[in-house]
Design an enzyme around this catalytic site. Sequence first.
Site, PDB file in Angstrom:
ATOM      1  N   GLY A  19      21.999  32.058   0.963  1.00  0.00           N
ATOM      2  CA  GLY A  19      20.650  31.604   1.283  1.00  0.00           C
ATOM      3  C   GLY A  19      19.805  31.256   0.080  1.00  0.00           C
ATOM      4  N   GLY A  31      -0.900  27.645  -7.936  1.00  0.00           N
ATOM      5  CA  GLY A  31      -0.616  28.866  -7.185  1.00  0.00           C
ATOM      6  C   GLY A  31      -0.223  30.002  -8.110  1.00  0.00           C
ATOM      7  N   HIS A  63      12.806  64.078 -20.647  1.00  0.00           N
ATOM      8  CA  HIS A  63      11.943  63.641 -21.739  1.00  0.00           C
ATOM      9  C   HIS A  63      12.809  63.120 -22.881  1.00  0.00           C
ATOM     10  CE1 HIS A  63       8.612  63.505 -24.545  1.00  0.00           C
ATOM     11  NE2 HIS A  63       9.401  64.087 -25.435  1.00  0.00           N
ATOM     12  N   LEU A 113      27.048  30.249   0.596  1.00  0.00           N
ATOM     13  CA  LEU A 113      26.457  31.390   1.303  1.00  0.00           C
ATOM     14  C   LEU A 113      25.420  32.061   0.402  1.00  0.00           C
ATOM     15  CD1 LEU A 113      29.797  32.784   2.802  1.00  0.00           C
ATOM     16  CD2 LEU A 113      28.210  31.144   3.820  1.00  0.00           C
ATOM     17  N   ARG A 138      23.973  24.886   4.047  1.00  0.00           N
ATOM     18  CA  ARG A 138      23.975  24.578   2.610  1.00  0.00           C
ATOM     19  C   ARG A 138      25.446  24.532   2.155  1.00  0.00           C
ATOM     20  NH1 ARG A 138      19.820  26.142  -1.180  1.00  0.00           N
ATOM     21  NH2 ARG A 138      19.021  27.462   0.465  1.00  0.00           N
TER      22      ARG A 138
HETATM   23  P1  FAD Z   1      17.112  32.559   3.415  1.00  0.00           P
HETATM   24  O1  FAD Z   1      17.569  33.284   2.226  1.00  0.00           O
HETATM   25  O2  FAD Z   1      16.130  31.457   3.246  1.00  0.00           O
HETATM   26  O3  FAD Z   1      18.438  31.987   4.099  1.00  0.00           O
HETATM   27  C1  FAD Z   1      18.408  31.147   5.207  1.00  0.00           C
HETATM   28  C2  FAD Z   1      19.671  30.326   5.240  1.00  0.00           C
HETATM   29  O4  FAD Z   1      19.747  29.641   6.484  1.00  0.00           O
HETATM   30  C3  FAD Z   1      19.725  29.237   4.167  1.00  0.00           C
HETATM   31  O5  FAD Z   1      20.914  29.350   3.441  1.00  0.00           O
HETATM   32  C4  FAD Z   1      19.678  27.929   4.946  1.00  0.00           C
HETATM   33  O6  FAD Z   1      20.458  26.898   4.344  1.00  0.00           O
HETATM   34  C5  FAD Z   1      20.276  28.346   6.272  1.00  0.00           C
HETATM   35  N1  FAD Z   1      19.860  27.513   7.419  1.00  0.00           N
HETATM   36  C6  FAD Z   1      18.599  27.159   7.796  1.00  0.00           C
HETATM   37  N2  FAD Z   1      18.643  26.460   8.932  1.00  0.00           N
HETATM   38  C7  FAD Z   1      19.955  26.369   9.292  1.00  0.00           C
HETATM   39  C8  FAD Z   1      20.635  25.777  10.373  1.00  0.00           C
HETATM   40  N3  FAD Z   1      19.977  25.147  11.361  1.00  0.00           N
HETATM   41  N4  FAD Z   1      21.980  25.851  10.412  1.00  0.00           N
HETATM   42  C9  FAD Z   1      22.660  26.486   9.431  1.00  0.00           C
HETATM   43  N5  FAD Z   1      22.065  27.093   8.389  1.00  0.00           N
HETATM   44  C10 FAD Z   1      20.729  27.028   8.326  1.00  0.00           C
HETATM   45  N6  FAD Z   1      12.788  38.022  -2.737  1.00  0.00           N
HETATM   46  C11 FAD Z   1      12.986  39.255  -3.258  1.00  0.00           C
HETATM   47  O7  FAD Z   1      13.061  40.227  -2.504  1.00  0.00           O
HETATM   48  N7  FAD Z   1      13.119  39.450  -4.611  1.00  0.00           N
HETATM   49  C12 FAD Z   1      13.033  38.421  -5.478  1.00  0.00           C
HETATM   50  O8  FAD Z   1      13.159  38.622  -6.695  1.00  0.00           O
HETATM   51  C13 FAD Z   1      12.812  37.120  -4.975  1.00  0.00           C
HETATM   52  N8  FAD Z   1      12.717  36.079  -5.807  1.00  0.00           N
HETATM   53  C14 FAD Z   1      12.554  34.832  -5.296  1.00  0.00           C
HETATM   54  C15 FAD Z   1      12.443  33.756  -6.180  1.00  0.00           C
HETATM   55  C16 FAD Z   1      12.253  32.468  -5.717  1.00  0.00           C
HETATM   56  C17 FAD Z   1      12.159  31.323  -6.690  1.00  0.00           C
HETATM   57  C18 FAD Z   1      12.205  32.243  -4.298  1.00  0.00           C
HETATM   58  C19 FAD Z   1      12.048  30.850  -3.764  1.00  0.00           C
HETATM   59  C20 FAD Z   1      12.294  33.302  -3.407  1.00  0.00           C
HETATM   60  C21 FAD Z   1      12.462  34.600  -3.901  1.00  0.00           C
HETATM   61  N9  FAD Z   1      12.534  35.708  -3.037  1.00  0.00           N
HETATM   62  C22 FAD Z   1      12.702  36.954  -3.567  1.00  0.00           C
HETATM   63  C23 FAD Z   1      12.435  35.558  -1.581  1.00  0.00           C
HETATM   64  C24 FAD Z   1      13.828  35.623  -0.929  1.00  0.00           C
HETATM   65  O9  FAD Z   1      14.646  34.613  -1.469  1.00  0.00           O
HETATM   66  C25 FAD Z   1      13.719  35.465   0.571  1.00  0.00           C
HETATM   67  O10 FAD Z   1      12.791  36.388   1.092  1.00  0.00           O
HETATM   68  C26 FAD Z   1      15.061  35.701   1.245  1.00  0.00           C
HETATM   69  O11 FAD Z   1      16.028  34.808   0.760  1.00  0.00           O
HETATM   70  C27 FAD Z   1      14.944  35.539   2.758  1.00  0.00           C
HETATM   71  O12 FAD Z   1      16.176  35.756   3.345  1.00  0.00           O
HETATM   72  P2  FAD Z   1      16.538  35.101   4.761  1.00  0.00           P
HETATM   73  O13 FAD Z   1      17.925  35.539   5.064  1.00  0.00           O
HETATM   74  O14 FAD Z   1      15.481  35.372   5.748  1.00  0.00           O
HETATM   75  O15 FAD Z   1      16.513  33.517   4.522  1.00  0.00           O
HETATM   76  P1  NAD Z   2       2.621  33.442  -2.839  1.00  0.00           P
HETATM   77  O1  NAD Z   2       2.124  33.548  -1.458  1.00  0.00           O
HETATM   78  O2  NAD Z   2       3.128  34.631  -3.554  1.00  0.00           O
HETATM   79  O3  NAD Z   2       1.481  32.831  -3.777  1.00  0.00           O
HETATM   80  C1  NAD Z   2       0.879  31.601  -3.510  1.00  0.00           C
HETATM   81  C2  NAD Z   2      -0.424  31.548  -4.294  1.00  0.00           C
HETATM   82  O4  NAD Z   2      -0.917  30.227  -4.238  1.00  0.00           O
HETATM   83  C3  NAD Z   2      -1.508  32.468  -3.738  1.00  0.00           C
HETATM   84  O5  NAD Z   2      -2.032  33.239  -4.782  1.00  0.00           O
HETATM   85  C4  NAD Z   2      -2.525  31.492  -3.142  1.00  0.00           C
HETATM   86  O6  NAD Z   2      -3.840  31.976  -3.207  1.00  0.00           O
HETATM   87  C5  NAD Z   2      -2.327  30.279  -4.044  1.00  0.00           C
HETATM   88  N1  NAD Z   2      -2.692  29.001  -3.453  1.00  0.00           N
HETATM   89  C6  NAD Z   2      -2.444  28.557  -2.199  1.00  0.00           C
HETATM   90  N2  NAD Z   2      -2.890  27.288  -2.050  1.00  0.00           N
HETATM   91  C7  NAD Z   2      -3.436  26.922  -3.250  1.00  0.00           C
HETATM   92  C8  NAD Z   2      -4.062  25.735  -3.735  1.00  0.00           C
HETATM   93  N3  NAD Z   2      -4.215  24.654  -2.956  1.00  0.00           N
HETATM   94  N4  NAD Z   2      -4.509  25.708  -5.016  1.00  0.00           N
HETATM   95  C9  NAD Z   2      -4.351  26.808  -5.824  1.00  0.00           C
HETATM   96  N5  NAD Z   2      -3.755  27.959  -5.406  1.00  0.00           N
HETATM   97  C10 NAD Z   2      -3.317  28.007  -4.146  1.00  0.00           C
HETATM   98  O7  NAD Z   2       3.722  32.270  -2.775  1.00  0.00           O
HETATM   99  P2  NAD Z   2       4.879  31.858  -3.773  1.00  0.00           P
HETATM  100  O8  NAD Z   2       4.590  32.328  -5.151  1.00  0.00           O
HETATM  101  O9  NAD Z   2       5.114  30.415  -3.519  1.00  0.00           O
HETATM  102  O10 NAD Z   2       6.097  32.701  -3.218  1.00  0.00           O
HETATM  103  C11 NAD Z   2       6.560  32.484  -1.869  1.00  0.00           C
HETATM  104  C12 NAD Z   2       7.219  33.699  -1.312  1.00  0.00           C
HETATM  105  O11 NAD Z   2       8.441  33.965  -1.980  1.00  0.00           O
HETATM  106  C13 NAD Z   2       6.337  34.919  -1.439  1.00  0.00           C
HETATM  107  O12 NAD Z   2       5.936  35.301  -0.163  1.00  0.00           O
HETATM  108  C14 NAD Z   2       7.186  35.982  -2.057  1.00  0.00           C
HETATM  109  O13 NAD Z   2       7.260  37.095  -1.239  1.00  0.00           O
HETATM  110  C15 NAD Z   2       8.572  35.356  -2.192  1.00  0.00           C
HETATM  111  N6  NAD Z   2       9.010  35.615  -3.586  1.00  0.00           N
HETATM  112  C16 NAD Z   2       9.219  36.898  -3.948  1.00  0.00           C
HETATM  113  C17 NAD Z   2       9.570  37.192  -5.253  1.00  0.00           C
HETATM  114  C18 NAD Z   2       9.787  38.617  -5.651  1.00  0.00           C
HETATM  115  O14 NAD Z   2       9.969  39.456  -4.776  1.00  0.00           O
HETATM  116  N7  NAD Z   2       9.796  38.926  -6.929  1.00  0.00           N
HETATM  117  C19 NAD Z   2       9.697  36.187  -6.194  1.00  0.00           C
HETATM  118  C20 NAD Z   2       9.445  34.884  -5.791  1.00  0.00           C
HETATM  119  C21 NAD Z   2       9.109  34.617  -4.468  1.00  0.00           C
END
Ligand code: FAD
Ligand code: NAD
Length: 465
Positions: free
Chosen positions: A45, A181, A444, A43, A35
């Site tokens: 992710g 979802g 409290h 950096l 990215r």
């Molecule tokens: P990632 O963060 O996905 O990082 C992987 C990196 O690898 C990316 O930067 C990608 O570009 C890079 N990459 C992939 N393939 C290659 C390659 N071949 N060469 C070089 N680079 C590559 N989790 C929480 O705990 N709390 C939250 O509040 C939360 N909120 C979220 C909200 C949203 C909208 C989303 C989408 C996710 C959220 N998550 C949250 C989930 C969290 O972002 C992920 O669980 C976490 O980022 C995973 O970390 P990771 O290091 O495994 O992978």
């Molecule tokens: P999720 O797995 O939390 O929820 C997906 C939902 O979509 C489920 O309730 C499922 O039953 C429903 N669903 C699946 N297919 C469907 C369909 N065809 N029609 C209607 N409903 C359907 O997935 P997400 O919300 O996309 O989040 C993805 C991941 O990112 C999660 O695993 C979560 O751990 C991570 N995340 C974490 C946080 C956080 O920690 N606060 C915030 C955002 C994302």
Amino acid sequence: MSQFDLIVIGAGPGGYVCAIRAAQLGMKVAIVERRAAAGKPRLGGTCLNVGCIPSKALLDSSERFHEAGHGLAAHGIAVSGVALDVPLMMKRKDTVVGQLVDGIGGLMKKNKIEVLTGDGKVVAPGKVEVAGTVHEAKHIVLAMGSTPIELPFLKVDGQTIVTSDHAIAFDRVPKHLVVVGGGVIGLELGQVWARLGAKVTVVEFLPQVCPFLDPDLAKELTRALGKLGIEFLLETKVEGVTVADGQATLSAKAKDGSPVSISGDKVLVAVGRRPVVDAWVEAAGIALTDRKRVKVDHHFATSVPGIFAIGDLIDGPMLAHKAEEEGVALAEILAGQKPVIDHSTIPNVVYTHPEVATVGLTETEAAKQGRKVRVGRFRFLANGRAKAAADTDGFVKIIADATTDRVLGGAIIGPRASDLLAEITTTMVYGGSSEDIARTCHSHPTFSEAVKEAALDTLGRVLHS
Ligand code: FAD
Ligand code: NAD
């Protein structure tokens, strides 16, 4: 060609934390990230760029906007002329993200970690190719993370049919946002746009939102979000879509088979995320699980010697803090240490208002396992601080072993749930009991007294309800 002790592919919270810990332990480390913007690697992710941080920045901004418009009159504060500037709100979010991304760059420098920008791939054991150059390493860590799942009948176009990547960057408030979802992303981003004025409909095919929650928590959350005007269509299965003139019409089926049609100017597809497994992973002989995640053993070793994997790429909840814990543990394993991660004490938070925070065993799981437990509950309605703050939705629940009183799990829905949960998590990590929490003096008036009262309730000694 350069030679490293460790090359990490992917600079998300799993990868960059693993790199830092390995460097602390004396290894020569490189990290690969594809990215990039303006020739510079981005950096951090998913979490920093398009996940945890931007979504929380928007949750905080939208909460303030909503509070200014709706929450202050009861406190005797009259506010008029509250106006919304979406581009400015987005700019603030981008600044927060940019500062944190740059901060990771600083950490890489401080720890003398070489950042290689480009697509990384394992071309042979111990060899990683990035932008045409092959680098060698004793160990390789795969930390490529995850990406949104797309539904074949709901093609994402980035305009009308979008993923979270787009819904954190809309330039104006949608009129009607339909969320497919009712999971974490759907509820967090649904609440952001509902607070900013969009009509929001959440379509979920299961009987409750956030299937990992006990039904009582899911029900309370649905009720609280319903008060904001969010509409829920549960047990409804989306089957197709037509898009015309920037308007999408979803065709779905209700539980009884009757057809349902929902139209909106934006459709957010939030049905989960899938691991990033590019073609070279299987070509390198790295085995996958049935769910197409990279298969690892207890030490994060893949099926190919010298190659390890962590974070969203492997089994377990897709959470930033889970990825970080694994990154640290793996670096320590590579350095010959013997760290242990207790996956039963990894907390899970939904950052809506009210927040939902859970850890350990749920009541549903305890029942399924036939485990004898005592469950203590305490509602924020009976908590003095919650009353003073006019923030009384929700409750605390503590699940303790019926014989030993050891705390096995906890769940909080309500104000500051994410922070309050830490006490229950710490108690579990130390093998503590609900008696331990109940005997601890809590200041409290604080929200944390609700945790103490729930602990007292498991013992049949609740004081304030
Ligand atoms: P990632 O963060 O996905 O990082 C992987 C990196 O690898 C990316 O930067 C990608 O570009 C890079 N990459 C992939 N393939 C290659 C390659 N071949 N060469 C070089 N680079 C590559 N989790 C929480 O705990 N709390 C939250 O509040 C939360 N909120 C979220 C909200 C949203 C909208 C989303 C989408 C996710 C959220 N998550 C949250 C989930 C969290 O972002 C992920 O669980 C976490 O980022 C995973 O970390 P990771 O290091 O495994 O992978
Ligand atoms: P999720 O797995 O939390 O929820 C997906 C939902 O979509 C489920 O309730 C499922 O039953 C429903 N669903 C699946 N297919 C469907 C369909 N065809 N029609 C209607 N409903 C359907 O997935 P997400 O919300 O996309 O989040 C993805 C991941 O990112 C999660 O695993 C979560 O751990 C991570 N995340 C974490 C946080 C956080 O920690 N606060 C915030 C955002 C994302």
